[in-house]
Design an enzyme around this catalytic site. Structure first.
Site, PDB file in Angstrom:
ATOM      1  N   GLY C  51       0.825  -1.190   0.000  1.00 13.00           N
ATOM      2  CA  GLY C  51       0.000   0.000   0.000  1.00 13.00           C
ATOM      3  C   GLY C  51       0.865   1.247   0.000  1.00 13.00           C
ATOM      4  O   GLY C  51       1.996   1.230   0.488  1.00 13.00           O
ATOM      5  N   SER C  52       0.350   2.339  -0.538  1.00 12.25           N
ATOM      6  CA  SER C  52       1.058   3.612  -0.448  1.00 12.25           C
ATOM      7  C   SER C  52       0.840   4.211   0.943  1.00 12.25           C
ATOM      8  O   SER C  52       0.033   3.725   1.724  1.00 12.25           O
ATOM      9  CB  SER C  52       0.549   4.567  -1.525  1.00 12.25           C
ATOM     10  OG  SER C  52       0.908   4.089  -2.802  1.00 12.25           O
ATOM     11  N   GLY C  53       1.564   5.265   1.248  1.00 11.75           N
ATOM     12  CA  GLY C  53       1.440   5.899   2.556  1.00 11.75           C
ATOM     13  C   GLY C  53       2.605   5.576   3.472  1.00 11.75           C
ATOM     14  O   GLY C  53       2.658   6.061   4.601  1.00 11.75           O
ATOM     15  N   HIS C  54       3.551   4.740   2.976  1.00 10.89           N
ATOM     16  CA  HIS C  54       4.715   4.365   3.779  1.00 10.89           C
ATOM     17  C   HIS C  54       5.998   4.965   3.215  1.00 10.89           C
ATOM     18  O   HIS C  54       7.089   4.520   3.548  1.00 10.89           O
ATOM     19  CB  HIS C  54       4.875   2.847   3.816  1.00 10.89           C
ATOM     20  CG  HIS C  54       3.643   2.111   4.171  1.00 10.89           C
ATOM     21  ND1 HIS C  54       2.972   2.344   5.345  1.00 10.89           N
ATOM     22  CD2 HIS C  54       2.941   1.154   3.520  1.00 10.89           C
ATOM     23  CE1 HIS C  54       1.905   1.554   5.393  1.00 10.89           C
ATOM     24  NE2 HIS C  54       1.861   0.836   4.298  1.00 10.89           N
ATOM     25  N   LYS C 102       5.517  -7.873   2.455  1.00  5.10           N
ATOM     26  CA  LYS C 102       5.262  -7.645   3.875  1.00  5.10           C
ATOM     27  C   LYS C 102       4.075  -8.516   4.285  1.00  5.10           C
ATOM     28  O   LYS C 102       3.094  -8.644   3.540  1.00  5.10           O
ATOM     29  CB  LYS C 102       4.960  -6.164   4.136  1.00  5.10           C
ATOM     30  CG  LYS C 102       6.117  -5.257   3.728  1.00  5.10           C
ATOM     31  CD  LYS C 102       6.019  -3.843   4.270  1.00  5.10           C
ATOM     32  CE  LYS C 102       4.830  -3.061   3.771  1.00  5.10           C
ATOM     33  NZ  LYS C 102       4.769  -2.963   2.282  1.00  5.10           N
ATOM     34  N   ASP C 107      -1.370  -8.175   0.965  1.00  8.94           N
ATOM     35  CA  ASP C 107      -0.116  -8.241   0.228  1.00  8.94           C
ATOM     36  C   ASP C 107       0.207  -9.674  -0.156  1.00  8.94           C
ATOM     37  O   ASP C 107       0.586  -9.965  -1.293  1.00  8.94           O
ATOM     38  CB  ASP C 107       1.024  -7.663   1.066  1.00  8.94           C
ATOM     39  CG  ASP C 107       0.869  -6.166   1.278  1.00  8.94           C
ATOM     40  OD1 ASP C 107      -0.134  -5.765   1.898  1.00  8.94           O
ATOM     41  OD2 ASP C 107       1.720  -5.400   0.818  1.00  8.94           O
ATOM     42  N   HIS C 216      -0.229   0.932   9.362  1.00  8.40           N
ATOM     43  CA  HIS C 216      -1.412   1.253   8.565  1.00  8.40           C
ATOM     44  C   HIS C 216      -2.424   2.064   9.358  1.00  8.40           C
ATOM     45  O   HIS C 216      -3.626   1.983   9.122  1.00  8.40           O
ATOM     46  CB  HIS C 216      -2.070  -0.021   8.049  1.00  8.40           C
ATOM     47  CG  HIS C 216      -1.191  -0.762   7.101  1.00  8.40           C
ATOM     48  ND1 HIS C 216      -0.328  -1.736   7.515  1.00  8.40           N
ATOM     49  CD2 HIS C 216      -1.010  -0.639   5.767  1.00  8.40           C
ATOM     50  CE1 HIS C 216       0.336  -2.199   6.472  1.00  8.40           C
ATOM     51  NE2 HIS C 216      -0.048  -1.559   5.408  1.00  8.40           N
TER      52      HIS C 216
END
Ligand SMILES: Nc1ncnc2c1ncn2[C@@H]1O[C@H](COP(=O)(O)OP(=O)(O)O)[C@@H](O)[C@H]1O
Ligand SMILES: Nc1ncnc2c1ncn2[C@@H]1O[C@H](COP(=O)(O)OP(=O)(O)O)[C@@H](O)[C@H]1O
Ligand SMILES: [Mg+2]
Ligand SMILES: [Mg+2]
Ligand SMILES: [Mg+2]
Ligand SMILES: [Mg+2]
Lengths: 218, 328, 328, 218
Positions: C51-54, C102, C107, C216
């Site tokens: 996911g994006s945001g990391h 991950k 995922d 998250h």
């Protein structure tokens, strides 16, 4: 000189330092609060750090003369505060201390002259003048009130009370001003409507001059 | 806040910098961070400093090809003269020292005092005052433009020149030239919280933003209803281009103020490139990240630096610091 | 938020990455970020994603000595199989591809599907599932430990091995070994705000913190009254050391979740070093910064990775990516 | 088969897709809200993205048979959702679609069997079972209720209504459960007291089966 007036000696300057330190301690949060809307929210912490350091240094090895004591406080402020107020207040007190000379006591007139020299030092270093919404707007009225009171024959305690009133009025008078120096100037018109933190702390330092004299007289 | 007590924030951070970066000499007591190899024989020493809270500026830029020493003050409070005098003594190899000063009354006064003291001790000192922030316009009635993102370009480019062996007057000349060619504009989406105060430095309701902020948690010149990334880029880039009027390619710094996610910052970078492109300004190098911050402030700033071939070469020259590293 | 509309946050960021990093091939439409030189002749390809945001994870770790490709999903949502299949095809030179995953249900499922599809297309695929988060203990009654900060070590060390020319089975072996030697623990001082939701993912009153969080925006295992940096370091390090029981030196990552100022993070690093030292664990390398983030969450995580001489050599090997760079 | 019951053809699956897409659209914020305290606040956005993509694909080139239509929806979910729900719902629908075979219409019994195959596919892929606090806790009760209703002679519309009730009750029954799969499991005991977002969206998809049948009958 009135018999009830205290001697302006090293002891007097130490009483002033104690009173000033206590006032800064007490008003620290308020000064930081004033520095929030038009500054960077550190003026209380800065002043506290400086006066704590100065009190410690003077307490450790008290200089003999009022002049040397004031100069030491100035050096401590320069060495511990940082920010704009450190060099400015440091210069105020170093210049005033130097102007007091080497004598063990000074006269009220000499104190007034020395303070004026210190305030001029601030203006020179800060490239600032009255009306810029800075500490000068409390300091200049204070030395002027002190001078006129002494000139018209008032005693030291009364003259310092006049200086205090002038400084406090000067601080309040910064509210409607638009800042032209220091961080508040970045805000342009948005600096209007807030009291300058440096003018407020300056009024505390001036008030402490009277406290130190009043206590000496009691 | 992730701290012990507000009073020890700066020395705590210095201990952490020392632990993470053995290539730096960190004097926690006197608050001076020095490149391990200093003084470098024959090299001009670069010293900068300022209030803490802008990390990685300045300690994160100490190392080969950039600063020789950094002097961190208390949070948002300029350092005291002693720090810079010590730093100057530690980095001077006889070739002299350049003080890089952001234009704030406190920084200027404390560095000026330090320069006097250092020269008394026999160190040749030159100074450059960085004032790149176009949000402060009316310099007759203000303390002058603030030093913000442009500082990174001055430190990198003058640092590269010094590393190449340029003498003090030339390094100082380059530093001033870079400052003249840099412009910055900042926007806050939230205020920041200083450890000493413990609450936001100003009130910014959600759904509003501040245009033309500095890096000390002070509010900006103007408050507006929330804007899109596209609109913010237009306002910022328009202000920069109108003021600088570059007629060549620029280096760009798209900088986060601390709490803006990199995801958003990269999206903003796309808009900044678009806005510069629409105004005919070619971008030759871009840096995106949190480099000149304001604690946990959400927001961003854009800096552009007009770069001829000489400056581009200095930009590409090797640099090895905690926060900026390439070529070695 | 510094965005246009929530729906375009990921493609906007990809356009910004493309603008800032000409050394990456960014396919905005299919959401694959590939190292410009890929496929590198004879080299195993490393593909990660999530996911994006990391950010900077994972796109910020694409480049020489680390990943060959990254597949960013929507914010906090794993990518779709197509992305990884495309990435595998783009980076495979015939030496095979390692998927670094991950350990989150989404995922794992999406990468598994992609691996099947890629093998159908003739790409040899090995996978490693990173699960380093000690906060999730009871693996029989959970989806298993989460993959967090350890991912950086897996990507760097396996990346260095691949760059040296190690074959697929060995690169995969090293990746699994690194994962086994990594442990992480995270703490949140605030929740984060996703663009889609627009408000904090959970309620955390000031003066409280969450121990044992993931990346998250999910709350942790336990809520506590605010602790000092010293106390937080003790809790985190104790959990790591008790679980890993290292008997050699470690690499340490002192990671910010996004909104914690670097000033505070360095102070925390000093406490982490103290806490490790008190437990007899020597630290040979330390990375301090925002590397595996959770949008604008305030907080931090600590990862340690037990490193023998081989792994230390791989750590020190040159790396050239947007977010991690040294030696070249 | 009752004359008032609709034919289970491609058209029926398209009506189901329209009803499901509308329900997801309507409940999107609520699903994300449920995913906040025990997940990562994206389930509504995920489902919406998937059903928008699936509706577009089916609208563009509608497959002939119910089986092929369902399988296409499944592939679209896998290709556009990501996260855990994408592969899981995608597998549910692909498996169910495959199990429906190539015929232009299917019987209610065949639909039930196909759904059961799809749900088993979810359990297998997710390595999960009933009681784990997932979508399975709505899906299993739904297919079981559908099966028993049909077995005991109920018509399609009535049987789908029973399935809907069972799914909704199943979703509510996740509230007191402690999660053993998916993100919510990271919370351990703190996952208790919240309704599972996936079970909630599953109940919407089951309800849409009835809506599509009811509308067909009207
Ligand atoms: N150029 C100047 N001349 C005189 N006083 C100044 C000048 N600049 C700032 N000041 C005073 O300093 C005060 C701010 O002090 P402080 O907050 O401690 O430093 P800083 O602005 O560096 O944070 C202002 O309120 C103002 O009274
Ligand atoms: N192993 C599993 N088996 C079945 N369902 C699962 C499993 N893991 C998660 N789920 C379902 O998926 C839902 C979460 O979907 P979503 O939020 O879209 O994905 P993510 O968790 O990747 O963000 C959960 O509420 C749960 O119902
Ligand atoms: Mg201030
Ligand atoms: Mg300050
Ligand atoms: Mg998700
Ligand atoms: Mg989710």
């Amino acid at each position: 000189m009135n018999a009830f007036e205290p001697a302006l000696d090293g002891e007097y300057v130490r009483r002033w330092l104690a009173a000033a330190t206590a006032a800064i301690e007490r008003e620290s949060d308020h000064l930081t609060e004033l520095d929030s809307p038009i500054g960077d929210a550190d003026h209380g912490a800065n002043m506290r750090r400086g006066f704590t350091a100065a009190s410690a240094a003077v307490g450790k090895e008290p200089p003999q003369t009022p002049g040397a004591t004031l100069a030491l406080v100035g050096r401590q402020l320069i060495g511990s505060v940082g920010g704009a107020s450190g060099p400015l207040y440091g210069t105020l007190l170093r210049r005033a201390g130097k102007a007091l000379g080497d004598g063990p006591t000074v006269t009220p007139g000499e104190l007034c002259t020395a303070l004026r020299a210190g305030v001029d030092g601030v203006a020179q270093l800060g490239r600032s003048e009255r009306g810029d919404k800075t500490m000068l707007d409390a300091l200049y009225p204070a030395v002027e009130a002190l001078g006129s009171a002494l000139d018209s024959g008032a005693g030291l305690v009364a003259a310092l009370a006049a200086a205090r009133t002038a400084a406090e009025e000067g601080a309040v008078a910064t509210v409607p001003m638009q800042a032209r120096k220091g961080r508040a100037s970045y805000l342009g018109e948005r600096s209007i409507g807030h009291q300058d933190p440096g003018a407020t702390s300056a009024a505390l330092l001036i008030a402490a001059l009277g406290e130190a004299a009043g206590e000496g007289a009691a | 806040m992730l701290i012990n007590v507000p009073e020890t924030v700066v020395p705590d951070a210095l201990r952490g910098i020392a632990a993470a970066h053995p290539e730096l000499n960190v004097d926690v007591a006197t608050r001076v961070v020095v490149r391990r190899e200093a003084p470098v024989e024959g090299k001009v020493g670069l010293v900068s400093g300022g209030g803490s809270g802008h990390e990685p500026l300045h300690a994160g830029f100490v190392g080969r090809g950039m600063l020789d020493a950094a002097c961190p003050g208390e949070v948002f409070t300029s350092p005291v003269p002693d720090q810079m005098t010590r730093a100057a003594a530690a980095v001077d190899s006889g070739a002299g020292v350049l003080f890089i000063i952001k234009n704030y009354t406190g920084d200027v006064l404390n560095f000026e005092m330090a320069a006097e003291l250092a020269e008394d001790e026999g160190v040749q000192v030159a100074t450059v005052v960085v004032n790149d922030d176009v949000a402060v316009t009316d310099s007759l009635y203000t303390a002058g433009r603030r030093g913000t993102g442009g500082t990174l370009f001055v430190e990198k480019l003058a640092g590269a020149a010094a590393e190449e062996g340029a003498p003090l007057d030339r390094v100082a000349m380059i530093a001033r030239q870079v400052n003249e060619r840099c412009r910055s504009f900042g926007v806050a989406l939230s205020a920041c919280t200083t450890p000493a105060k413990g609450s936001p430095t100003f009130d910014l309701p959600p759904g509003e933003l501040e245009l033309g902020i500095g890096i000390h948690g002070e509010p900006g010149r103007e408050r507006r209803a929330m804007m899109t990334s596209h609109e913010i880029a237009d306002v910022a880039v328009e202000a920069l281009v109108e003021d600088l009027r570059p007629d060549g390619p620029v280096l760009a710094l798209v900088n986060g103020m601390g709490a803006t996610p990199l995801l958003e910052l990269y999206g903003f970078n796309a808009e900044v490139h678009r806005a510069l492109g629409e105004r005919g300004v070619p971008v030759v190098r871009t840096l995106v990240g949190n480099y000149v911050t304001s604690l946990d402030m959400a927001g961003c700033s854009v800096t552009i630096c007009e770069a001829d071939e000489d400056l581009l070469r200095l930009w590409d020259a090797p640099v090895r610091t905690p926060a900026l590293r390439w070529g070695c």
